[in-house]
Design an enzyme around this catalytic site. Sequence first.
Site, PDB file in Angstrom:
ATOM      1  N   HIS A   6     -14.270  -3.733  -0.211  1.00 44.72           N
ATOM      2  CA  HIS A   6     -13.005  -3.235  -0.782  1.00 44.72           C
ATOM      3  C   HIS A   6     -11.828  -3.914  -0.100  1.00 44.72           C
ATOM      4  O   HIS A   6     -11.723  -3.865   1.123  1.00 44.72           O
ATOM      5  CB  HIS A   6     -12.902  -1.711  -0.605  1.00 44.72           C
ATOM      6  N   HIS A   7     -10.996  -4.581  -0.889  1.00 41.56           N
ATOM      7  CA  HIS A   7      -9.768  -5.188  -0.382  1.00 41.56           C
ATOM      8  C   HIS A   7      -8.585  -4.537  -1.074  1.00 41.56           C
ATOM      9  O   HIS A   7      -8.164  -4.985  -2.144  1.00 41.56           O
ATOM     10  CB  HIS A   7      -9.725  -6.691  -0.682  1.00 41.56           C
ATOM     11  N   GLU A   8      -8.064  -3.463  -0.514  1.00 51.31           N
ATOM     12  CA  GLU A   8      -6.790  -2.931  -1.010  1.00 51.31           C
ATOM     13  C   GLU A   8      -5.714  -3.819  -0.393  1.00 51.31           C
ATOM     14  O   GLU A   8      -5.560  -3.841   0.832  1.00 51.31           O
ATOM     15  CB  GLU A   8      -6.627  -1.469  -0.599  1.00 51.31           C
TER      16      GLU A   8
ATOM     17  N   HIS B 112      -8.331  -3.870  -9.397  1.00 58.18           N
ATOM     18  CA  HIS B 112      -7.557  -2.692  -9.829  1.00 58.18           C
ATOM     19  C   HIS B 112      -6.056  -2.996  -9.747  1.00 58.18           C
ATOM     20  O   HIS B 112      -5.619  -3.725  -8.855  1.00 58.18           O
ATOM     21  CB  HIS B 112      -7.882  -1.490  -8.946  1.00 58.18           C
TER      22      HIS B 112
ATOM     23  N   GLU C 260      -9.411  -2.601 -13.652  1.00 57.10           N
ATOM     24  CA  GLU C 260      -9.002  -1.233 -13.981  1.00 57.10           C
ATOM     25  C   GLU C 260      -7.924  -1.349 -15.063  1.00 57.10           C
ATOM     26  O   GLU C 260      -8.217  -1.322 -16.233  1.00 57.10           O
ATOM     27  CB  GLU C 260      -8.484  -0.519 -12.738  1.00 57.10           C
TER      28      GLU C 260
ATOM     29  N   GLU D   4      -9.824   8.384 -12.167  1.00 57.58           N
ATOM     30  CA  GLU D   4      -9.157   8.802 -10.934  1.00 57.58           C
ATOM     31  C   GLU D   4      -7.962   9.727 -11.211  1.00 57.58           C
ATOM     32  O   GLU D   4      -7.499  10.427 -10.317  1.00 57.58           O
ATOM     33  CB  GLU D   4      -8.710   7.588 -10.118  1.00 57.58           C
TER      34      GLU D   4
HETATM   35  C1  NOJ Z   1      -6.063   2.799  -6.553  1.00 54.46           C
HETATM   36  C2  NOJ Z   1      -7.377   2.466  -7.162  1.00 54.46           C
HETATM   37  O1  NOJ Z   1      -7.342   2.569  -8.563  1.00 54.46           O
HETATM   38  C3  NOJ Z   1      -8.405   3.374  -6.566  1.00 54.46           C
HETATM   39  O2  NOJ Z   1      -9.646   3.188  -7.187  1.00 54.46           O
HETATM   40  C4  NOJ Z   1      -8.479   3.105  -5.094  1.00 54.46           C
HETATM   41  O3  NOJ Z   1      -9.396   3.997  -4.525  1.00 54.46           O
HETATM   42  C5  NOJ Z   1      -7.121   3.291  -4.434  1.00 54.46           C
HETATM   43  N1  NOJ Z   1      -6.124   2.567  -5.144  1.00 54.46           N
HETATM   44  C6  NOJ Z   1      -7.124   2.830  -2.996  1.00 54.46           C
HETATM   45  O4  NOJ Z   1      -7.297   1.447  -2.960  1.00 54.46           O
HETATM   46 CA    CA Z   2      -5.353   2.574 -10.050  1.00 57.26          CA
END
Ligand code: NOJ
Ligand code: CA
Length: 734
Positions: free
Chosen positions: A434-436, A504, A523, A529
């Site tokens: 996961h790369h936020e 996303h 996304e 969510e």
């Molecule tokens: C928004 C994303 O849509 C969600 O899936 C993710 O868990 C959060 N951001 C954190 O990155």
């Molecule tokens: Ca989102």
Amino acid sequence: MKPHYLLICAAILAVCSCNTRPRPLEGETLQSPDGQLTLTFGLSEKGEPMYSLDYGKTAVVLPSRLGYTLRGIYTGSHPEGGNSVLDYTPDVDLTEGFRMVDISRDSFDETWETVWGEERYIRNQYNELAVTIKKDVLITIRFRLFNDGLGFRYEFPGQDGLTYFTIKEENTEFRMAGDNLAWWIPGDVDTQEYTYYECRLSEIPREMRRAMDYRDHRTFSDSGVQTSIQMRTDDALYVNIHEAAVVNYPAMHLELDARRLCFRSWLCPDAEGWKGRLQAPCKSPWRTVQVADDARKVLASRLILNLNEPCALEDVSWIHPVKYMGVWWEMITGKSTWAYTADYPAVELGVTDYAKATPNGRHGANNGNVRRYIDFAAENGFDALLVEGWNEGWEDWYGCQKEAVFDFVTPYPDFDLPALNAYAHSKGIKLIMHHETSSSTVNYERHIDAAFDLMGKYGYDAVKTGYVGNILPLGEGHYSQPMINHYNQVLRKAAEHHIMINAHEAVRPTGLCRTWPNLIGNESAQGTEYRARIKPHQVTVLPFTRLQGGPMDYTPGIFESDISKVNPASKDYLASTICKQLALYVTMYSPLQMAADLPENYAGHMDAFQFIKDVAVDWEQSRYLLAEPGDVIIIARQARGKGDWFVGGVTDENAREVVVAFDFLDKDKSYEATIYRDAPDADGVAGVQPDGSNPGKRYVIEKRTLSSKELLNLWMARSGGFAISLKEISGKIS
Ligand code: NOJ
Ligand code: CA
């Protein structure tokens, strides 16, 4: 006549003249291969390039203008160009004054094989008309007419006097022939995570405020919408406007002139307000108008994919469909946290010493919890597990507009990255990275090589990227040309590393997954969510709109709709029956499908969970059995390379009874059917009852033998659905 009468008459005349249908266009015509659609291109008396589109004798797009307004040519003395308006000639008007230079025609018919998809083979058949016109600038407008719609783009050949140029606005019109019913979301430069709204075109300005259900909206006008927009005409034609192959160009929104029922392209601006900086030779993305006389044909259309370039990768053996679970829903619902500690009000990349921090006791991505998910995923035949919140920086990642939040390589102290990957691999599970990015593209690009190298070292082959918050550098929106280039660059780099991407908050897809099939998910719309904010009709619209450009990581499979059971502090209720959640694995096509709920929420419903275990994520062929945007969708799909079929049906806020025919099955075979349907007292909307029961969780599972001749009556509860798996029984039926 009194002055105010004069005013009223003038106003009436103005309205009438706006609504007057323009004369049919005269010029070059092009027909679709089946002869149903006709495209006409011509230059008006003023030399305006114009086109129209008809379905048989029915007008779909009335004569509409084409063209551009460019920023003036630089004439200043500074060798690198200045920013003073005085240094530029006036705008270059490329909307009129053109003459015809050349016309050429072509036709094309091929069938190509998908790496993954709703079907193995796709036919790409069209007739083409390319018109070259000249004013100060030479432009070729290339039209491709398919049986399911139109694609056209602007091409700027290399030419004297035009090398670098800046778009002030693209002036492509789509003038609708009637006040169509539309399913749309507001034109926002930062998010597509809206509920789809349904009304007539003329009502959009009035309904805009109501449709803006997103608290951080950055909309560009009270009549601006996003693509893909789905419409239905009063002649019962289904018309959809979108775009294909957005590369080195901003995303296109649409500004609606509600009186003329005319959309005009509105390109997402960069930080300085410009709409694209190009270098000839170059081309725009394809502008698309899909047309169908049956809503099911919209879902079956492959127009957007066909307008993209063929696969750019020679070796695709490393790309594969993925069924996954995630250490995710528990953070989304607030049961646990992405962050590791509550010790500090703020943290700093490379400075904060997490080894000295006290764990907050609620960190989701801890060794024990991740192992628990790995065990459950492995026991139930999943391919992968996403783990979010594994890396340092989540304590103050959101809302601070910090440039350097994450380095994408440093795990929290309680996430043993090598050991967890080894454990997962020993059980046949891959971890998904996961790369936020916290929308700091500068920071992500700084660290991306090291981040992808780390993935390679430990055997991660997929990453979920995220772009929450305002884009840094500040001033860019999520869909401007520099951001498009960022997303596409990440995709290319990932391909070099044999990494699959699920992005996303990135721009909504435009079929690029044909060229880059490592883009297995996006996304780019309001998904699960959003919990209580998901309206029952949302999933009956998404396949007509957002999914036209490519698959969505919708994250279905929520069995515990009463979110207070997951996190007692939450009051959310996800308005859906369990059977509707099952159906989404078929109706919301994606090669990347998540079982989004917690293992413990599946534990009490392993009989229904069996469908999620069985359902395929890659398809040989798909049949669209019933579809109406905003109401209902029923789809049957055959697992790729196998004889098994899966059927899913979803409904909106209305309960409905449907009859499903199974004539898509092999006539010589019989099938063992497992039918998962809403119980007679199920209800996806009612919520938790005073006695504590939850009618969203009531279902019935039946097994029986089925053949192609049979019809099945099925009832769907409010916001309900059904799912059927059909396994081939060998041998001929009697
Ligand atoms: C928004 C994303 O849509 C969600 O899936 C993710 O868990 C959060 N951001 C954190 O990155
Ligand atoms: Ca989102």
